[in-house]
Design a protein around this motif. Structure first.
Motif, PDB file in Angstrom:
ATOM      1  N   UNK A  31       0.823  -1.215   0.000  1.00  0.00           N
ATOM      2  CA  UNK A  31       0.000   0.000   0.000  1.00  0.00           C
ATOM      3  C   UNK A  31       0.852   1.258   0.000  1.00  0.00           C
ATOM      4  N   UNK A  32       2.058   1.127   0.485  1.00  0.00           N
ATOM      5  CA  UNK A  32       2.929   2.295   0.621  1.00  0.00           C
ATOM      6  C   UNK A  32       4.377   1.843   0.518  1.00  0.00           C
ATOM      7  N   UNK A  33       5.271   2.786   0.493  1.00  0.00           N
ATOM      8  CA  UNK A  33       6.702   2.487   0.394  1.00  0.00           C
ATOM      9  C   UNK A  33       7.428   3.249   1.494  1.00  0.00           C
ATOM     10  N   UNK A  34       8.680   2.923   1.684  1.00  0.00           N
ATOM     11  CA  UNK A  34       9.423   3.692   2.692  1.00  0.00           C
ATOM     12  C   UNK A  34      10.770   4.151   2.125  1.00  0.00           C
ATOM     13  N   UNK A  35      11.256   5.254   2.674  1.00  0.00           N
ATOM     14  CA  UNK A  35      12.604   5.722   2.362  1.00  0.00           C
ATOM     15  C   UNK A  35      13.251   6.199   3.651  1.00  0.00           C
ATOM     16  N   UNK A  36      14.549   6.065   3.723  1.00  0.00           N
ATOM     17  CA  UNK A  36      15.272   6.489   4.922  1.00  0.00           C
ATOM     18  C   UNK A  36      16.414   7.405   4.477  1.00  0.00           C
ATOM     19  N   UNK A  37      16.395   8.656   4.915  1.00  0.00           N
ATOM     20  CA  UNK A  37      17.484   9.549   4.513  1.00  0.00           C
ATOM     21  C   UNK A  37      18.800   9.123   5.159  1.00  0.00           C
ATOM     22  N   UNK A  38      19.912   9.442   4.526  1.00  0.00           N
ATOM     23  CA  UNK A  38      21.227   9.178   5.106  1.00  0.00           C
ATOM     24  C   UNK A  38      21.385  10.020   6.370  1.00  0.00           C
ATOM     25  N   UNK A  39      22.306   9.615   7.236  1.00  0.00           N
ATOM     26  CA  UNK A  39      22.411  10.351   8.499  1.00  0.00           C
ATOM     27  C   UNK A  39      22.964  11.748   8.225  1.00  0.00           C
ATOM     28  N   UNK A  40      22.419  12.725   8.935  1.00  0.00           N
ATOM     29  CA  UNK A  40      22.810  14.114   8.732  1.00  0.00           C
ATOM     30  C   UNK A  40      22.094  14.789   7.571  1.00  0.00           C
ATOM     31  N   UNK A  41      21.205  14.041   6.935  1.00  0.00           N
ATOM     32  CA  UNK A  41      20.491  14.600   5.781  1.00  0.00           C
ATOM     33  C   UNK A  41      19.003  14.722   6.109  1.00  0.00           C
ATOM     34  N   UNK A  42      18.324  15.597   5.384  1.00  0.00           N
ATOM     35  CA  UNK A  42      16.871  15.633   5.508  1.00  0.00           C
ATOM     36  C   UNK A  42      16.233  15.476   4.134  1.00  0.00           C
ATOM     37  N   UNK A  43      14.995  14.983   4.143  1.00  0.00           N
ATOM     38  CA  UNK A  43      14.283  14.785   2.881  1.00  0.00           C
ATOM     39  C   UNK A  43      13.741  16.112   2.384  1.00  0.00           C
ATOM     40  N   UNK A  44      13.906  16.350   1.102  1.00  0.00           N
ATOM     41  CA  UNK A  44      13.338  17.523   0.443  1.00  0.00           C
ATOM     42  C   UNK A  44      12.306  16.992  -0.541  1.00  0.00           C
ATOM     43  N   UNK A  45      11.101  17.505  -0.475  1.00  0.00           N
ATOM     44  CA  UNK A  45       9.988  16.926  -1.226  1.00  0.00           C
ATOM     45  C   UNK A  45       9.349  17.991  -2.107  1.00  0.00           C
ATOM     46  N   UNK A  46       9.001  17.593  -3.305  1.00  0.00           N
ATOM     47  CA  UNK A  46       8.325  18.528  -4.197  1.00  0.00           C
ATOM     48  C   UNK A  46       7.375  17.764  -5.109  1.00  0.00           C
ATOM     49  N   UNK A  47       6.353  18.435  -5.613  1.00  0.00           N
ATOM     50  CA  UNK A  47       5.416  17.799  -6.543  1.00  0.00           C
ATOM     51  C   UNK A  47       5.139  18.742  -7.699  1.00  0.00           C
ATOM     52  N   UNK A  48       4.992  18.176  -8.871  1.00  0.00           N
ATOM     53  CA  UNK A  48       4.631  18.956 -10.057  1.00  0.00           C
ATOM     54  C   UNK A  48       3.767  18.082 -10.937  1.00  0.00           C
ATOM     55  N   UNK A  49       2.640  18.609 -11.344  1.00  0.00           N
ATOM     56  CA  UNK A  49       1.757  17.879 -12.248  1.00  0.00           C
ATOM     57  C   UNK A  49       1.832  18.513 -13.629  1.00  0.00           C
ATOM     58  N   UNK A  50       1.718  17.703 -14.673  1.00  0.00           N
ATOM     59  CA  UNK A  50       1.623  18.275 -16.019  1.00  0.00           C
ATOM     60  C   UNK A  50       0.428  17.657 -16.745  1.00  0.00           C
ATOM     61  N   UNK A  51      -0.228  18.494 -17.540  1.00  0.00           N
ATOM     62  CA  UNK A  51      -1.473  18.130 -18.202  1.00  0.00           C
ATOM     63  C   UNK A  51      -1.312  18.323 -19.705  1.00  0.00           C
ATOM     64  N   UNK A  52      -1.704  17.305 -20.458  1.00  0.00           N
ATOM     65  CA  UNK A  52      -1.625  17.389 -21.922  1.00  0.00           C
ATOM     66  C   UNK A  52      -2.469  18.552 -22.432  1.00  0.00           C
ATOM     67  N   UNK A  53      -1.893  19.321 -23.323  1.00  0.00           N
ATOM     68  CA  UNK A  53      -2.617  20.467 -23.874  1.00  0.00           C
ATOM     69  C   UNK A  53      -2.476  21.724 -23.040  1.00  0.00           C
ATOM     70  N   UNK A  54      -1.939  21.565 -21.823  1.00  0.00           N
ATOM     71  CA  UNK A  54      -1.713  22.728 -20.961  1.00  0.00           C
ATOM     72  C   UNK A  54      -0.215  22.955 -20.787  1.00  0.00           C
ATOM     73  N   UNK A  55       0.493  21.907 -20.339  1.00  0.00           N
ATOM     74  CA  UNK A  55       1.923  22.024 -20.079  1.00  0.00           C
ATOM     75  C   UNK A  55       2.786  21.452 -21.195  1.00  0.00           C
TER      76      UNK A  55
END
Ligand code: ADP
Ligand code: MG
Length: 338
Positions: A31-55
């Motif tokens: 149902x889900x996945x996991x990720x573990x950042x390396x020590x001393x690091x933090x996760x940076x997250x971003x999302x972008x959607x693209x739509x045919x005919x628009x982008x």
């Protein structure tokens, strides 16, 4: 799913191999996945959607759709000084999508996964009566507390931009038949800059500790510098003649100011615009040579004068360029095309 390919087939045969066997992706069987950042690091997250005919134009080939979707997201991570690691993919597919489309789309993703060192972590697949659209969530790693923000530009910082600006806007105009680019090589170059942007994945992390603030150029140089200004509470002046334009762009634009304006405001460049204090000039030059990415100093930040952060564009004689936006754009509401 449309034309004999069902959702589970698509996931098992086409998407599961894109996890590269990473344990956290669980073979796309959970149902889900996991990720573990390396020590001393933090996760940076971003999302972008693209739509045919628009982008992207509806005629765009599936592999180019895939690359574009991934690269616009990689660009966000790079601009924050982070290294990309993995992504999720939400697909809304119309009935016209068949197995050939899926195979070509996945081959586009597979090639870029290798180029950029990322893997697929999970996603969602649905049908839609509307246009094809896809949304990627991307995850990267930055050194703790070192993510480069939009909001940390100072007054009297230098303003820099990587690569060249405006190629993609001209390329899109050419693809749409709105602009005639006679030279075939120039046309291929400009259209390629739109279809296959090159996110600055090595430059971004190299700017950590040097750049005060940064953003990727997706909405247009003036708009994205404006986002930095709005977030930081500063204004900026850029000199049009210092903005880096490619040979192809110069040949197409010649002396048309409306077209120069299109370059400055067009967007889809996926370069990095950033600020840094004047004391960092030598370091910026070293970073350019170490990463092999050209970086141009194009202006500076100044105090806000009338209460609203603004970006102004000046010509060689220091006059404000009378462009479509008057050479002077305010960023009060900070509304963008998205
Ligand atoms: P749920 O019903 O819980 O939403 P799904 O049946 O949609 O789960 O998904 C099953 C698995 O397939 C999950 O691991 C999900 O992450 C993965 N998956 C579904 N669509 C995609 C996709 N487009 N790309 C990558 N993984 C996907
Ligand atoms: Mg689901």
């Amino acid at each position: 799913m449309a034309r004999g390919i069902d959702e589970f087939d698509l996931i098992r045969r086409y998407f599961a191999p894109l996890t590269n066997g990473e344990p956290g992706a669980l073979g796309l069987r959970d149902d889900a996945a996991w990720i573990r950042p390396d020590s001393g690091m933090e996760l940076v997250v971003s999302a972008d959607a693209i739509v045919s005919g628009v982008h992207f134009p509806t005629s765009t080939k599936p592999a180019d759709v895939a690359r574009r979707a991934l690269r616009v997201n990689l660009s966000d991570i790079a601009a924050k000084g982070a290294r990309p690691c993995c992504y999720t993919l939400a697909l809304q597919l119309p009935d016209t999508v068949d197995e050939d489309w899926a195979a070509a789309f996945v081959s586009g993703l597979a090639g870029d996964q290798e180029t950029y060192g990322v893997f697929l972590l999970g996603g969602d697949t649905t049908r839609t009566p509307g246009p094809l659209s896809l949304s990627i969530n991307i995850f990267g790693q930055a050194i703790e507390n070192k993510m480069i923000k939009r909001s940390s530009a100072g007054v009297d910082d230098d303003v820099y931009v990587s690569g060249t600006i405006g190629d993609a806007a001209l390329g899109l105009a050419s693809i749409m038949g709105d602009l005639a680019v006679d030279d075939a090589e120039d046309r291929a170059f400009l259209e390629g800059r739109f279809l296959q942007p090159e996110p600055r994945v090595s430059l971004g992390p190299a700017l950590v500790g040097t750049a005060a603030a940064s953003a990727d150029v997706s909405d247009g140089l003036v708009a994205d510098l404006g986002h930095i200004c709005a977030a930081s509470g500063v204004s900026a002046e850029i000199q049009q003649h210092r903005v880096p334009f490619s040979g192809a762009a110069r040949r197409v634009v010649t002396d048309s100011q409306p077209l120069w304006t299109k370059l400055l405001t067009g967007g889809d460049d996926y370069e990095i615009v950033f600020t840094a204090p004047a004391s960092a000039r030598d370091r910026v030059i070293s970073i350019a040579s170490a990463t092999g990415v050209s970086i141009m100093r194009i202006g500076r930040t100044i105090p806000v004068t009338d209460g609203i952060p603004a970006v102004s564009v000046r010509d060689e004689t220091d006059n404000i360029v009378e462009a479509g936006f008057g050479g002077y754009r305010h960023f009060a509401g900070d509304v963008t095309r998205g």
